[in-house]
Design a protein around this motif. Sequence first.
Motif, PDB file in Angstrom:
ATOM      1  N   GLU A  59      74.806 -10.624  73.859  1.00 56.74           N
ATOM      2  CA  GLU A  59      75.119 -11.105  72.468  1.00 56.74           C
ATOM      3  C   GLU A  59      76.432 -11.421  72.555  1.00 56.74           C
ATOM      4  O   GLU A  59      77.181 -12.751  72.338  1.00 56.74           O
ATOM      5  CB  GLU A  59      74.968  -9.477  71.553  1.00 56.74           C
ATOM      6  CG  GLU A  59      75.555  -9.857  70.004  1.00 56.74           C
ATOM      7  CD  GLU A  59      74.544 -11.287  69.601  1.00 56.74           C
ATOM      8  OE1 GLU A  59      75.376 -11.463  68.471  1.00 56.74           O
ATOM      9  OE2 GLU A  59      73.692 -12.354  69.282  1.00 56.74           O
ATOM     10  N   ILE A  60      77.391 -11.362  73.105  1.00 58.23           N
ATOM     11  CA  ILE A  60      79.074 -11.020  73.447  1.00 58.23           C
ATOM     12  C   ILE A  60      78.549 -12.852  73.991  1.00 58.23           C
ATOM     13  O   ILE A  60      79.013 -13.856  73.813  1.00 58.23           O
ATOM     14  CB  ILE A  60      79.954 -10.504  74.298  1.00 58.23           C
ATOM     15  CG1 ILE A  60      79.927  -9.374  73.861  1.00 58.23           C
ATOM     16  CG2 ILE A  60      80.678 -11.290  75.327  1.00 58.23           C
ATOM     17  CD1 ILE A  60      80.379  -8.272  74.665  1.00 58.23           C
ATOM     18  N   GLN A  61      77.763 -12.974  75.000  1.00 59.86           N
ATOM     19  CA  GLN A  61      77.713 -14.107  75.531  1.00 59.86           C
ATOM     20  C   GLN A  61      77.326 -15.446  74.605  1.00 59.86           C
ATOM     21  O   GLN A  61      77.520 -16.102  74.863  1.00 59.86           O
ATOM     22  CB  GLN A  61      76.352 -14.509  76.902  1.00 59.86           C
ATOM     23  CG  GLN A  61      76.911 -13.384  78.257  1.00 59.86           C
ATOM     24  CD  GLN A  61      77.809 -14.251  78.966  1.00 59.86           C
ATOM     25  OE1 GLN A  61      79.625 -14.480  79.500  1.00 59.86           O
ATOM     26  NE2 GLN A  61      76.988 -15.715  80.070  1.00 59.86           N
ATOM     27  N   ARG A  62      76.268 -14.694  74.065  1.00 57.28           N
ATOM     28  CA  ARG A  62      76.107 -15.907  72.348  1.00 57.28           C
ATOM     29  C   ARG A  62      77.274 -16.455  71.768  1.00 57.28           C
ATOM     30  O   ARG A  62      77.226 -17.408  71.320  1.00 57.28           O
ATOM     31  CB  ARG A  62      74.767 -15.278  71.808  1.00 57.28           C
ATOM     32  CG  ARG A  62      74.581 -16.239  70.708  1.00 57.28           C
ATOM     33  CD  ARG A  62      73.212 -15.332  69.989  1.00 57.28           C
ATOM     34  NE  ARG A  62      74.072 -14.560  68.977  1.00 57.28           N
ATOM     35  CZ  ARG A  62      74.269 -14.791  67.766  1.00 57.28           C
ATOM     36  NH1 ARG A  62      74.770 -16.069  67.614  1.00 57.28           N
ATOM     37  NH2 ARG A  62      75.218 -14.008  67.098  1.00 57.28           N
ATOM     38  N   LEU A  63      77.330 -14.996  71.732  1.00 57.73           N
ATOM     39  CA  LEU A  63      78.962 -15.648  70.895  1.00 57.73           C
ATOM     40  C   LEU A  63      80.300 -16.809  70.907  1.00 57.73           C
ATOM     41  O   LEU A  63      80.938 -16.817  69.598  1.00 57.73           O
ATOM     42  CB  LEU A  63      79.372 -14.114  69.736  1.00 57.73           C
ATOM     43  CG  LEU A  63      79.040 -12.951  69.417  1.00 57.73           C
ATOM     44  CD1 LEU A  63      79.380 -11.554  69.517  1.00 57.73           C
ATOM     45  CD2 LEU A  63      78.189 -13.690  67.751  1.00 57.73           C
ATOM     46  N   GLN A  64      80.126 -16.495  72.244  1.00 57.05           N
ATOM     47  CA  GLN A  64      81.365 -16.893  72.936  1.00 57.05           C
ATOM     48  C   GLN A  64      81.681 -18.068  72.614  1.00 57.05           C
ATOM     49  O   GLN A  64      82.468 -18.503  72.049  1.00 57.05           O
ATOM     50  CB  GLN A  64      81.212 -16.528  74.839  1.00 57.05           C
ATOM     51  CG  GLN A  64      81.704 -15.239  75.170  1.00 57.05           C
ATOM     52  CD  GLN A  64      82.398 -15.316  76.238  1.00 57.05           C
ATOM     53  OE1 GLN A  64      81.426 -15.240  77.273  1.00 57.05           O
ATOM     54  NE2 GLN A  64      82.530 -13.688  76.862  1.00 57.05           N
TER      55      GLN A  64
END
Length: 96
Positions: free
Chosen positions: A40-45
């Motif tokens: 999810e962090i990868q998606r949000l970055q």
Amino acid sequence: MRHEAIYNLYPNLVTIDDGAGAFDAQGNQVTVDEAAVAAEIQRLQPIKAAEQAERNRKAAYIAESDPLFFKAQRGEATMEDWQAKVAEIKTRFPKD
């Protein structure tokens, strides 16, 4: 960004304490899937980067290009000066 990712994945959470864990409204501790959080962090970055670029672009327009536009309207600068500044800001803070 980590907390935002966790809240996105677990909308029933009401609090996250980095030391104690994540808890729902009833005070129950919720186990967090770290692999899902990382994804999810990868998606949000890129989303967060685009939002920051938009804020930077808006601030640059206000501080740099808007004054040139008004100077051009008064004949103190050219419209080409203003257009060049707008293009430079777009290059400095791309939307992609």
